[in-house]
Design a protein around this motif. Structure first.
Motif, PDB file in Angstrom:
ATOM      1  N   THR A  41      27.135  73.781  77.926  1.00 37.36           N
ATOM      2  CA  THR A  41      27.040  74.074  76.491  1.00 37.36           C
ATOM      3  C   THR A  41      27.907  73.364  75.235  1.00 37.36           C
ATOM      4  N   GLU A  42      28.572  72.757  75.202  1.00 38.04           N
ATOM      5  CA  GLU A  42      29.365  71.815  74.470  1.00 38.04           C
ATOM      6  C   GLU A  42      28.731  70.953  73.510  1.00 38.04           C
ATOM      7  N   THR A  43      28.876  70.500  72.518  1.00 42.58           N
ATOM      8  CA  THR A  43      28.291  69.906  71.447  1.00 42.58           C
ATOM      9  C   THR A  43      28.162  68.185  71.523  1.00 42.58           C
ATOM     10  N   THR A  44      29.828  68.181  72.373  1.00 43.36           N
ATOM     11  CA  THR A  44      29.827  66.789  73.193  1.00 43.36           C
ATOM     12  C   THR A  44      29.966  66.485  74.409  1.00 43.36           C
ATOM     13  N   LEU A  45      29.620  65.548  74.808  1.00 42.87           N
ATOM     14  CA  LEU A  45      29.439  64.863  76.224  1.00 42.87           C
ATOM     15  C   LEU A  45      30.588  64.869  76.757  1.00 42.87           C
ATOM     16  N   GLU A  46      31.948  64.623  76.069  1.00 39.39           N
ATOM     17  CA  GLU A  46      33.580  64.718  76.348  1.00 39.39           C
ATOM     18  C   GLU A  46      33.619  66.561  76.759  1.00 39.39           C
ATOM     19  N   GLY A  47      33.107  67.563  75.864  1.00 36.61           N
ATOM     20  CA  GLY A  47      33.508  68.973  75.815  1.00 36.61           C
ATOM     21  C   GLY A  47      32.813  69.226  77.297  1.00 36.61           C
ATOM     22  N   GLN A 114      22.083  52.935  71.904  1.00 35.61           N
ATOM     23  CA  GLN A 114      23.089  52.895  73.330  1.00 35.61           C
ATOM     24  C   GLN A 114      23.666  54.045  74.493  1.00 35.61           C
ATOM     25  N   PHE A 115      23.800  54.059  75.177  1.00 37.13           N
ATOM     26  CA  PHE A 115      23.829  55.001  76.837  1.00 37.13           C
ATOM     27  C   PHE A 115      25.482  54.905  76.786  1.00 37.13           C
ATOM     28  N   ARG A 116      25.976  56.052  76.367  1.00 31.02           N
ATOM     29  CA  ARG A 116      27.329  56.463  76.544  1.00 31.02           C
ATOM     30  C   ARG A 116      27.103  57.173  77.338  1.00 31.02           C
ATOM     31  N   THR A 117      28.817  57.212  78.813  1.00 29.35           N
ATOM     32  CA  THR A 117      29.244  58.282  79.400  1.00 29.35           C
ATOM     33  C   THR A 117      30.550  59.033  79.332  1.00 29.35           C
ATOM     34  N   ALA A 118      30.516  59.583  78.860  1.00 28.76           N
ATOM     35  CA  ALA A 118      32.201  60.668  79.434  1.00 28.76           C
ATOM     36  C   ALA A 118      32.321  61.043  80.850  1.00 28.76           C
ATOM     37  N   VAL A 119      33.742  59.977  81.358  1.00 31.53           N
ATOM     38  CA  VAL A 119      34.019  61.094  82.417  1.00 31.53           C
ATOM     39  C   VAL A 119      35.140  61.825  82.291  1.00 31.53           C
ATOM     40  N   ALA A 120      35.676  63.339  82.869  1.00 34.33           N
ATOM     41  CA  ALA A 120      37.086  64.319  82.918  1.00 34.33           C
ATOM     42  C   ALA A 120      37.405  64.006  84.280  1.00 34.33           C
ATOM     43  N   LEU A 121      38.874  63.986  83.848  1.00 29.92           N
ATOM     44  CA  LEU A 121      39.647  63.695  85.380  1.00 29.92           C
ATOM     45  C   LEU A 121      40.082  64.642  84.975  1.00 29.92           C
ATOM     46  N   ASN A 122      40.704  65.838  86.139  1.00 21.52           N
ATOM     47  CA  ASN A 122      41.125  66.776  86.340  1.00 21.52           C
ATOM     48  C   ASN A 122      42.461  66.183  87.760  1.00 21.52           C
ATOM     49  N   LYS A 126      46.877  67.424  85.155  1.00 22.29           N
ATOM     50  CA  LYS A 126      47.124  66.453  83.730  1.00 22.29           C
ATOM     51  C   LYS A 126      45.478  66.211  83.646  1.00 22.29           C
ATOM     52  N   LYS A 127      45.447  65.904  82.567  1.00 24.51           N
ATOM     53  CA  LYS A 127      43.790  65.838  81.810  1.00 24.51           C
ATOM     54  C   LYS A 127      43.362  64.279  81.707  1.00 24.51           C
ATOM     55  N   PHE A 128      42.587  63.350  81.953  1.00 21.53           N
ATOM     56  CA  PHE A 128      42.316  62.692  81.300  1.00 21.53           C
ATOM     57  C   PHE A 128      40.642  62.402  81.219  1.00 21.53           C
ATOM     58  N   LEU A 129      40.514  61.335  80.370  1.00 19.98           N
ATOM     59  CA  LEU A 129      39.216  60.920  79.971  1.00 19.98           C
ATOM     60  C   LEU A 129      38.674  59.520  80.160  1.00 19.98           C
ATOM     61  N   PHE A 130      37.638  59.640  80.413  1.00 20.11           N
ATOM     62  CA  PHE A 130      37.234  57.712  79.894  1.00 20.11           C
ATOM     63  C   PHE A 130      35.937  57.572  80.118  1.00 20.11           C
TER      64      PHE A 130
END
Ligand code: IMP
Length: 194
Positions: A41-47, A114-122, A126-130
């Protein structure tokens, strides 16, 4: 260490497991008996990547990562982006999505995308994004039979063929998802050493 990859795609799971040291055991959603549909439901890939990851960590207590990908077309101001899967409406249909995109680009000179992938890690509270990006162009017509989604109309920079004309090994080396996952794997390898 057990780590959940918030996916039901066993091919993706196997591919990432093979890149990780044996000390990290990847689990799928099925492995943890999670059959819930987490709505993006978020408006960004990261979200969206965070949404899926947080859902698993909060409900099941596991270290977890999730990915979300979009195709960002320059002359369309980044569209379809986070809405790539449902660009032509529900239900998800790649043929309709590609047809709509080709139509919207018909009169446009600039076909950069461009294709863009966001990866979120918990992990360990701690939270990280790639992020992984693969630049290229949208072709005027479909080329190739392999892959999925927009692969037949995406030609990566420096290549004379579409993603759909590449083997999965060739594509994964240069793809958005391949790059983001590679960053995650390097991080996890170093993280384990500390
Ligand atoms: P997801 O976040 O991996 O589910 O990707 C969302 C949508 O982006 C998919 O439904 C596809 O339409 C498109 N997509 C993602 N990755 C790729 C790819 O590697 N090639 C072509 N299309 C992709």
């Amino acid at each position: 260490m057990k780590l959940v990859f918030a996916t039901n795609n066993l091919n993706k799971l196997k591919e990432v497991q093979e890149m990780l040291p044996n000390s990290i055991e990847l689990l799928s959603l099925k492995d943890i008996n999670c059959f819930d549909e987490v709505e993006e439901t978020e408006t960004t890939l990261e979200g969206n990547a965070k949404l899926k990851t947080d859902y698993i960590t909060n409900k099941f207590g596991y270290h977890c990562f999730a990915d979300d990908t979009g195709l960002e077309v320059e002359s369309l101001g980044g569209k379809p982006g986070v809405y790539s899967a449902r660009f032509a409406g529900e239900p998800v249909n790649s043929e309709n999505n590609m047809a709509k995109l080709l139509l919207e680009l018909e009169a446009k000179e600039n076909r950069k995308a461009q294709f863009r992938t966001a990866v979120a890690l918990n992990i360990n509270d701690k939270k990280f994004l790639f992020e992984g990006i693969c630049k290229g162009d949208i072709l005027k017509q479909k080329q190739g039979e392999k892959g999925f989604g927009y692969d037949p109309i995406f030609k990566p920079e420096g290549y004379q063929k579409s993603f759909a004309e590449m083997s999965s090994i060739e594509k994964n080396k240069i793809s958005h998802r391949g790059i983001a996952i590679q960053k995650l794997v390097e991080f996890l390898k170093n993280y384990k050493l500390k």
